[in-house]
Design a protein around this motif. Structure first.
Motif, PDB file in Angstrom:
ATOM      1  N   LEU A  56       0.984  -1.153  -0.108  1.00 28.79           N
ATOM      2  CA  LEU A  56       0.042   0.103  -0.009  1.00 28.79           C
ATOM      3  C   LEU A  56       0.808   1.375   0.006  1.00 28.79           C
ATOM      4  N   TYR A  57       0.569   2.083  -0.818  1.00 29.40           N
ATOM      5  CA  TYR A  57       1.188   3.375  -0.813  1.00 29.40           C
ATOM      6  C   TYR A  57       0.889   4.183   0.267  1.00 29.40           C
ATOM      7  N   LYS A  58       1.941   4.784   1.011  1.00 33.24           N
ATOM      8  CA  LYS A  58       1.669   5.449   2.149  1.00 33.24           C
ATOM      9  C   LYS A  58       2.433   6.798   2.073  1.00 33.24           C
ATOM     10  N   PRO A  59       1.664   7.779   1.540  1.00 36.24           N
ATOM     11  CA  PRO A  59       2.404   9.112   1.265  1.00 36.24           C
ATOM     12  C   PRO A  59       2.544   9.797   2.751  1.00 36.24           C
ATOM     13  N   GLN A  60       3.793  10.693   2.749  1.00 38.14           N
ATOM     14  CA  GLN A  60       4.021  11.483   3.919  1.00 38.14           C
ATOM     15  C   GLN A  60       3.659  12.829   3.661  1.00 38.14           C
ATOM     16  N   VAL A  61       3.038  13.519   4.348  1.00 40.17           N
ATOM     17  CA  VAL A  61       2.229  14.713   3.981  1.00 40.17           C
ATOM     18  C   VAL A  61       2.999  15.378   5.381  1.00 40.17           C
ATOM     19  N   LYS A  62       3.052  16.716   4.918  1.00 44.00           N
ATOM     20  CA  LYS A  62       3.461  17.928   5.599  1.00 44.00           C
ATOM     21  C   LYS A  62       2.264  19.153   6.034  1.00 44.00           C
ATOM     22  N   LEU A  63       1.904  18.973   7.346  1.00 41.85           N
ATOM     23  CA  LEU A  63       0.719  19.996   7.766  1.00 41.85           C
ATOM     24  C   LEU A  63       1.247  21.098   8.371  1.00 41.85           C
ATOM     25  N   ILE A  64       0.980  22.309   7.712  1.00 52.30           N
ATOM     26  CA  ILE A  64       1.474  23.644   8.506  1.00 52.30           C
ATOM     27  C   ILE A  64       0.108  24.214   8.959  1.00 52.30           C
ATOM     28  N   ALA A  65      -0.123  24.379  10.428  1.00 48.39           N
ATOM     29  CA  ALA A  65      -1.087  24.936  10.913  1.00 48.39           C
ATOM     30  C   ALA A  65      -0.589  26.241  11.639  1.00 48.39           C
ATOM     31  N   GLN A  66      -1.130  27.489  11.461  1.00 46.15           N
ATOM     32  CA  GLN A  66      -0.554  28.762  11.702  1.00 46.15           C
ATOM     33  C   GLN A  66      -1.509  28.980  13.305  1.00 46.15           C
ATOM     34  N   THR A  67      -0.604  29.134  14.112  1.00 44.16           N
ATOM     35  CA  THR A  67      -1.281  29.445  15.384  1.00 44.16           C
ATOM     36  C   THR A  67      -0.958  30.963  15.917  1.00 44.16           C
ATOM     37  N   GLY A  68      -0.621  31.653  15.017  1.00 42.03           N
ATOM     38  CA  GLY A  68      -0.523  33.071  15.228  1.00 42.03           C
ATOM     39  C   GLY A  68       0.149  34.039  14.060  1.00 42.03           C
ATOM     40  N   GLU A  69      -0.011  35.166  13.954  1.00 44.50           N
ATOM     41  CA  GLU A  69       0.655  36.295  13.016  1.00 44.50           C
ATOM     42  C   GLU A  69       2.185  35.890  13.047  1.00 44.50           C
ATOM     43  N   ILE A  70       2.810  35.531  11.761  1.00 46.78           N
ATOM     44  CA  ILE A  70       4.213  35.528  11.585  1.00 46.78           C
ATOM     45  C   ILE A  70       4.704  37.101  11.435  1.00 46.78           C
ATOM     46  N   LEU A  71       5.484  37.572  12.282  1.00 51.79           N
ATOM     47  CA  LEU A  71       5.975  38.946  11.923  1.00 51.79           C
ATOM     48  C   LEU A  71       7.479  38.925  11.493  1.00 51.79           C
ATOM     49  N   ASN A  77       5.720  31.229  14.487  1.00 51.82           N
ATOM     50  CA  ASN A  77       4.444  30.820  15.338  1.00 51.82           C
ATOM     51  C   ASN A  77       3.878  29.716  14.619  1.00 51.82           C
ATOM     52  N   ALA A  78       4.240  29.100  13.613  1.00 52.58           N
ATOM     53  CA  ALA A  78       3.723  28.111  12.773  1.00 52.58           C
ATOM     54  C   ALA A  78       3.915  26.645  13.415  1.00 52.58           C
ATOM     55  N   LEU A  79       2.854  25.895  13.644  1.00 51.22           N
ATOM     56  CA  LEU A  79       2.780  24.445  13.836  1.00 51.22           C
ATOM     57  C   LEU A  79       3.282  23.583  12.949  1.00 51.22           C
ATOM     58  N   ASP A  80       4.360  22.709  12.840  1.00 52.64           N
ATOM     59  CA  ASP A  80       5.025  22.163  11.860  1.00 52.64           C
ATOM     60  C   ASP A  80       4.647  20.754  12.148  1.00 52.64           C
ATOM     61  N   LEU A  81       3.834  19.980  11.505  1.00 53.10           N
ATOM     62  CA  LEU A  81       3.747  18.478  11.752  1.00 53.10           C
ATOM     63  C   LEU A  81       3.866  17.808  10.676  1.00 53.10           C
ATOM     64  N   GLU A  82       4.545  16.501  10.631  1.00 51.91           N
ATOM     65  CA  GLU A  82       4.403  15.561   9.532  1.00 51.91           C
ATOM     66  C   GLU A  82       3.724  14.349   9.961  1.00 51.91           C
ATOM     67  N   TYR A  83       3.080  13.766   8.858  1.00 54.14           N
ATOM     68  CA  TYR A  83       2.082  12.524   9.102  1.00 54.14           C
ATOM     69  C   TYR A  83       2.131  11.770   7.896  1.00 54.14           C
ATOM     70  N   LEU A  84       1.840  10.438   8.208  1.00 54.75           N
ATOM     71  CA  LEU A  84       1.802   9.350   7.185  1.00 54.75           C
ATOM     72  C   LEU A  84       0.193   9.097   6.786  1.00 54.75           C
ATOM     73  N   VAL A  85       0.054   9.150   5.965  1.00 55.24           N
ATOM     74  CA  VAL A  85      -1.319   8.986   5.577  1.00 55.24           C
ATOM     75  C   VAL A  85      -1.637   7.587   5.126  1.00 55.24           C
ATOM     76  N   GLU A  86      -2.496   6.717   5.749  1.00 56.22           N
ATOM     77  CA  GLU A  86      -2.747   5.418   5.642  1.00 56.22           C
ATOM     78  C   GLU A  86      -4.017   5.028   4.674  1.00 56.22           C
ATOM     79  N   LEU A  87      -3.971   4.379   3.699  1.00 62.35           N
ATOM     80  CA  LEU A  87      -4.834   4.039   2.664  1.00 62.35           C
ATOM     81  C   LEU A  87      -5.694   3.035   3.313  1.00 62.35           C
TER      82      LEU A  87
END
Length: 112
Positions: A56-71, A77-87
């Motif tokens: 099974l192909y398991k792509p690795q994706v990177k999600l970036i959720a901003q927690t506040g304004e970046i000056l 202030n960005a939350l940087d997370l990597e996930y493996l997506v399962e089919l």
């Protein structure tokens, strides 16, 4: 005793053709169906591939959720997370598969 040369020749020809077809490597993407035991049944093939024999192909994706304004770049202030997506496969799912290695090993890359 008479020999059936025509029957023997036909049997040899059929054996040669069937061996050539079954040994042929697949080099292009194919569609398939997941059966009740989660085995892979490729379209146009008579035998299913056991669920332990395909990948099974398991792509690795990177999600970036901003927690506040970046000056400034230095105060990120960005939350940087990597996930493996399962089919996730279920019986009767239609899937797209690509051959790898020897042309007899397949990777299921997604639902159709």
């Amino acid at each position: 005793m008479t020999k059936n040369l025509g029957g023997n020749a036909l049997a040899k020809a059929m054996t040669k053709i069937s061996t050539g077809v079954s040994d042929e490597k697949i080099r292009f993407p194919v569609l398939g169906t997941i059966d009740g035991k989660l085995n892979l049944m490729l379209d146009g093939f008579s035998k299913s591939i056991p669920n332990s024999d395909y990948y099974l192909y398991k792509p690795q994706v990177k999600l970036i959720a901003q927690t506040g304004e970046i000056l400034h770049e230095s105060s990120c202030n960005a939350l940087d997370l990597e996930y493996l997506v399962e089919l996730i496969l279920k019986p009767n799912d239609r899937v797209l598969c690509i051959p790898i290695e020897d042309g007899h090993t397949f990777v299921v890359i997604g639902h159709v």
